[in-house]
Write a protein that holds these residues in place. Structure first.
Motif, PDB file in Angstrom:
ATOM      1  N   MET A 153       1.720   4.853   3.216  1.00  0.00           N
ATOM      2  CA  MET A 153       2.710   4.466   2.727  1.00  0.00           C
ATOM      3  C   MET A 153       3.595   5.561   1.801  1.00  0.00           C
ATOM      4  SD  MET A 153       1.949   0.817   2.705  1.00  0.00           S
ATOM      5  CE  MET A 153       0.290   1.298   2.868  1.00  0.00           C
ATOM      6  N   PRO A 154       4.894   5.491   2.045  1.00  0.00           N
ATOM      7  CA  PRO A 154       5.609   6.655   1.274  1.00  0.00           C
ATOM      8  C   PRO A 154       5.535   6.195  -0.145  1.00  0.00           C
ATOM      9  CG  PRO A 154       6.730   5.724   3.338  1.00  0.00           C
ATOM     10  CD  PRO A 154       5.770   4.936   3.147  1.00  0.00           C
ATOM     11  N   LEU A 155       5.650   7.244  -0.775  1.00  0.00           N
ATOM     12  CA  LEU A 155       5.703   7.236  -2.223  1.00  0.00           C
ATOM     13  C   LEU A 155       6.296   6.013  -2.770  1.00  0.00           C
ATOM     14  CD1 LEU A 155       4.730   8.153  -4.991  1.00  0.00           C
ATOM     15  CD2 LEU A 155       6.487   9.692  -4.929  1.00  0.00           C
ATOM     16  N   PHE A 156       7.467   5.614  -2.266  1.00  0.00           N
ATOM     17  CA  PHE A 156       8.248   4.484  -2.885  1.00  0.00           C
ATOM     18  C   PHE A 156       7.768   3.205  -3.080  1.00  0.00           C
ATOM     19  CE2 PHE A 156       9.596   4.799   1.545  1.00  0.00           C
ATOM     20  CZ  PHE A 156       9.828   3.358   1.804  1.00  0.00           C
ATOM     21  N   LEU A 157       6.698   3.108  -2.024  1.00  0.00           N
ATOM     22  CA  LEU A 157       6.146   1.759  -1.840  1.00  0.00           C
ATOM     23  C   LEU A 157       5.117   1.799  -2.996  1.00  0.00           C
ATOM     24  CD1 LEU A 157       5.100   1.317   1.884  1.00  0.00           C
ATOM     25  CD2 LEU A 157       6.925   0.174   0.623  1.00  0.00           C
ATOM     26  N   CYS A 158       4.446   2.931  -3.514  1.00  0.00           N
ATOM     27  CA  CYS A 158       3.704   2.584  -4.664  1.00  0.00           C
ATOM     28  C   CYS A 158       4.303   2.629  -5.980  1.00  0.00           C
ATOM     29  CB  CYS A 158       2.852   4.083  -4.709  1.00  0.00           C
ATOM     30  SG  CYS A 158       1.507   4.422  -3.647  1.00  0.00           S
ATOM     31  N   LEU A 159       5.526   2.631  -5.899  1.00  0.00           N
ATOM     32  CA  LEU A 159       6.521   2.293  -7.201  1.00  0.00           C
ATOM     33  C   LEU A 159       6.891   1.131  -7.208  1.00  0.00           C
ATOM     34  CD1 LEU A 159       8.213   5.838  -7.302  1.00  0.00           C
ATOM     35  CD2 LEU A 159       6.041   5.270  -8.571  1.00  0.00           C
ATOM     36  N   GLN A 165       6.598  -6.721   0.809  1.00  0.00           N
ATOM     37  CA  GLN A 165       7.357  -8.171   0.437  1.00  0.00           C
ATOM     38  C   GLN A 165       8.815  -7.931   0.551  1.00  0.00           C
ATOM     39  OE1 GLN A 165       6.552  -9.866  -3.287  1.00  0.00           O
ATOM     40  NE2 GLN A 165       7.470 -11.730  -2.871  1.00  0.00           N
ATOM     41  N   GLN A 166       9.428  -6.686   0.533  1.00  0.00           N
ATOM     42  CA  GLN A 166      10.807  -6.397   0.849  1.00  0.00           C
ATOM     43  C   GLN A 166      11.321  -6.259   2.114  1.00  0.00           C
ATOM     44  OE1 GLN A 166       8.623  -4.292  -1.293  1.00  0.00           O
ATOM     45  NE2 GLN A 166       9.448  -5.588  -3.058  1.00  0.00           N
ATOM     46  N   GLY A 167      10.132  -6.546   3.335  1.00  0.00           N
ATOM     47  CA  GLY A 167      10.415  -6.577   4.509  1.00  0.00           C
ATOM     48  C   GLY A 167      10.315  -5.274   5.439  1.00  0.00           C
ATOM     49  N   GLN A 168      10.105  -4.196   4.661  1.00  0.00           N
ATOM     50  CA  GLN A 168       9.749  -2.939   5.405  1.00  0.00           C
ATOM     51  C   GLN A 168       8.403  -2.959   5.944  1.00  0.00           C
ATOM     52  OE1 GLN A 168       9.755  -1.200   1.404  1.00  0.00           O
ATOM     53  NE2 GLN A 168      11.284   0.412   2.372  1.00  0.00           N
ATOM     54  N   ARG A 169       8.484  -2.526   7.419  1.00  0.00           N
ATOM     55  CA  ARG A 169       7.474  -2.824   8.213  1.00  0.00           C
ATOM     56  C   ARG A 169       6.872  -1.254   8.488  1.00  0.00           C
ATOM     57  NH1 ARG A 169       7.741  -7.762  10.809  1.00  0.00           N
ATOM     58  NH2 ARG A 169       6.583  -7.131  12.796  1.00  0.00           N
ATOM     59  N   PHE A 170       5.512  -1.193   8.502  1.00  0.00           N
ATOM     60  CA  PHE A 170       4.840   0.115   8.702  1.00  0.00           C
ATOM     61  C   PHE A 170       3.612  -0.219   9.709  1.00  0.00           C
ATOM     62  CE2 PHE A 170       6.688   0.288   4.666  1.00  0.00           C
ATOM     63  CZ  PHE A 170       7.453   1.733   4.682  1.00  0.00           C
ATOM     64  N   PRO A 171       3.941   0.219  11.019  1.00  0.00           N
ATOM     65  CA  PRO A 171       2.838   0.180  12.084  1.00  0.00           C
ATOM     66  C   PRO A 171       1.648   0.888  11.908  1.00  0.00           C
ATOM     67  CG  PRO A 171       4.945   0.972  12.941  1.00  0.00           C
ATOM     68  CD  PRO A 171       5.371   0.901  11.375  1.00  0.00           C
ATOM     69  N   VAL A 172       0.563   0.366  12.145  1.00  0.00           N
ATOM     70  CA  VAL A 172      -0.499   1.338  12.064  1.00  0.00           C
ATOM     71  C   VAL A 172      -0.969   1.961  13.277  1.00  0.00           C
ATOM     72  CG1 VAL A 172      -2.915   1.138  11.716  1.00  0.00           C
ATOM     73  CG2 VAL A 172      -1.822  -0.106  10.322  1.00  0.00           C
ATOM     74  N   ARG A 173      -1.398   3.395  13.231  1.00  0.00           N
ATOM     75  CA  ARG A 173      -1.588   4.032  14.648  1.00  0.00           C
ATOM     76  C   ARG A 173      -2.824   3.529  15.204  1.00  0.00           C
ATOM     77  NH1 ARG A 173      -0.908  10.442  13.495  1.00  0.00           N
ATOM     78  NH2 ARG A 173       0.929  10.306  14.793  1.00  0.00           N
ATOM     79  N   ASP A 222       3.278   8.090   9.447  1.00  0.00           N
ATOM     80  CA  ASP A 222       3.848   9.088   8.437  1.00  0.00           C
ATOM     81  C   ASP A 222       2.570  10.061   8.076  1.00  0.00           C
ATOM     82  OD1 ASP A 222       2.390   7.628   6.554  1.00  0.00           O
ATOM     83  OD2 ASP A 222       4.158   7.512   5.328  1.00  0.00           O
ATOM     84  N   GLY A 223       1.422   9.850   8.667  1.00  0.00           N
ATOM     85  CA  GLY A 223       0.166  10.471   8.220  1.00  0.00           C
ATOM     86  C   GLY A 223      -0.501  10.024   6.954  1.00  0.00           C
ATOM     87  N   GLY A 224      -0.019   9.029   6.185  1.00  0.00           N
ATOM     88  CA  GLY A 224      -0.790   8.577   5.174  1.00  0.00           C
ATOM     89  C   GLY A 224      -1.603   7.493   5.676  1.00  0.00           C
ATOM     90  N   GLU A 225      -2.815   7.292   4.910  1.00  0.00           N
ATOM     91  CA  GLU A 225      -4.041   6.547   5.033  1.00  0.00           C
ATOM     92  C   GLU A 225      -4.317   5.808   4.055  1.00  0.00           C
ATOM     93  OE1 GLU A 225      -8.228   7.126   6.966  1.00  0.00           O
ATOM     94  OE2 GLU A 225      -7.403   8.918   6.331  1.00  0.00           O
ATOM     95  N   SER A 226      -4.520   4.153   4.260  1.00  0.00           N
ATOM     96  CA  SER A 226      -5.111   3.225   3.174  1.00  0.00           C
ATOM     97  C   SER A 226      -6.411   2.882   3.500  1.00  0.00           C
ATOM     98  CB  SER A 226      -4.323   2.036   3.502  1.00  0.00           C
ATOM     99  OG  SER A 226      -3.043   2.009   2.843  1.00  0.00           O
ATOM    100  N   GLN A 227      -7.301   3.294   2.394  1.00  0.00           N
ATOM    101  CA  GLN A 227      -8.715   3.132   2.455  1.00  0.00           C
ATOM    102  C   GLN A 227      -9.182   1.890   1.660  1.00  0.00           C
ATOM    103  OE1 GLN A 227      -9.589   7.107   1.338  1.00  0.00           O
ATOM    104  NE2 GLN A 227     -10.156   7.654   3.642  1.00  0.00           N
ATOM    105  N   TYR A 228      -9.735   0.923   2.206  1.00  0.00           N
ATOM    106  CA  TYR A 228     -10.449  -0.275   1.318  1.00  0.00           C
ATOM    107  C   TYR A 228     -11.810  -0.051   1.162  1.00  0.00           C
ATOM    108  CZ  TYR A 228      -5.934  -2.033   2.285  1.00  0.00           C
ATOM    109  OH  TYR A 228      -4.436  -2.114   2.573  1.00  0.00           O
ATOM    110  N   GLY A 285       3.879  15.362   0.535  1.00  0.00           N
ATOM    111  CA  GLY A 285       3.476  16.093  -0.820  1.00  0.00           C
ATOM    112  C   GLY A 285       1.703  15.929  -0.949  1.00  0.00           C
ATOM    113  N   GLY A 286       0.796  15.212  -0.263  1.00  0.00           N
ATOM    114  CA  GLY A 286      -0.396  15.049  -0.288  1.00  0.00           C
ATOM    115  C   GLY A 286      -0.803  14.344  -1.455  1.00  0.00           C
TER     116      GLY A 286
END
Length: 114
Positions: free
Chosen positions: A1-7, A106-114, A43-49, A64-65
């Motif tokens: 997710m782009p940085l703004f999602l973390c904020l 929750q704001q409705g932004q959609r980010f497809p997973v590769r 976008d090249g980002g990765e979520s890890q659970y 920005g890594g």
């Protein structure tokens, strides 16, 4: 997710998600299987659970890594809520639609997973 999602601090109640026709939220069994799973985004980002609720989001070099650390929990509406070590939090919903996994904020932004 782009940085703004973390904020973005957000919490979701049942029925608050901006779903589209064909969106099917992850089942409880899919959510229970999250530990050890990761999702890479376009976008090249990765979520890890991780086990025990550990969470990490690693940004692509183009964004920005670095890694944002936190913990996650499954909310009653089957969204995944992350509390980051920097004090921010957010909830997202994973859905399937037309064979694709998509993260919805929750704001409705959609980010497809590769």
């Amino acid at each position: 997710m782009p940085l703004f999602l973390c904020l973005i601090a957000a919490s979701a109640g049942a029925g608050d998600w901006p779903l589209r026709p064909g969106d099917t939220p992850f089942t409880q069994a899919e959510l229970d299987a999250l530990p050890g799973r990761s999702f890479r985004f376009f976008d090249g980002g990765e979520s890890q659970y991780g086990s025990g609720g550990a969470y990490a989001y690693t940004y692509s070099a183009e964004n920005g890594g670095g890694t944002a650390w936190g913990t996650y929990r499954i909310a009653g509406d089957r969204s995944i809520c992350v509390d980051f070590t920097n004090g921010f939090s957010r909830c997202d919903l994973y859905v399937r639609n037309s064979g694709r996994v998509i993260l919805i904020t929750q704001q409705g932004q959609r980010f497809p997973v590769r």
